[in-house]
Design a protein around this motif. Structure first.
Motif, short mmCIF file in Angstrom:
data_model
loop_
_atom_site.label_atom_id
_atom_site.label_comp_id
_atom_site.label_asym_id
_atom_site.label_seq_id
_atom_site.Cartn_x
_atom_site.Cartn_y
_atom_site.Cartn_z
N ILE A 70 0.84 -1.21 0.00
CA ILE A 70 0.00 0.00 0.00
C ILE A 70 0.87 1.25 0.00
O ILE A 70 0.61 2.21 -0.74
N SER A 73 2.83 1.61 -3.36
CA SER A 73 1.97 1.88 -4.51
C SER A 73 1.61 3.37 -4.59
O SER A 73 1.18 3.83 -5.63
N TRP A 75 -0.70 4.81 -2.56
CA TRP A 75 -2.04 5.07 -2.02
C TRP A 75 -1.96 5.84 -0.71
O TRP A 75 -2.80 6.67 -0.41
N VAL A 76 -0.93 5.51 0.08
CA VAL A 76 -0.72 6.17 1.36
C VAL A 76 0.73 6.62 1.40
O VAL A 76 1.62 5.89 0.98
N SER A 77 0.96 7.81 1.90
CA SER A 77 2.32 8.33 1.99
C SER A 77 2.73 8.47 3.45
O SER A 77 1.95 8.95 4.27
#
Length: 87
Positions: A70, A73, A75-77
């Motif tokens: 995740i 990818s 989607w979350v930083s």
């Protein structure tokens, strides 16, 4: 996510999962009727710590891999977990 952050997150997850796995399948001396003199009746008869550590590691690897996918990818930083703070 660099290796240090990944390792720190893995270890944190491992401890959380360990505390969730520890009580599973534990029977106390009082429940089994095998109370040893001088010990706490609530003490476990067989704790299976090695097995629980292996199970904990397996569960944590799966959870961490999903987390790493995740994060990598995009989607979350981890850089700005609450978004950009502007004034």
């Amino acid at each position: 996510m660099d290796w240090f952050t990944g390792t720190a997150i893995f270890l944190t997850m491992w401890w959380v999962v360990l505390f969730c796995v520890l009580p599973i399948g534990v029977r106390s001396q009082e429940e089994t009727g095998q109370i040893v003199a001088g010990t706490e009746p609530g003490a476990p008869v067989i704790a299976n710590i090695k097995q629980k550590m292996l199970v904990t590691t397996g569960i944590t690897v799966v959870i961490w891999c999903v987390f790493a996918l995740i994060v990598t990818s995009g989607w979350v930083s981890l850089e700005h977990p609450f978004g950009r703070l502007t004034r």
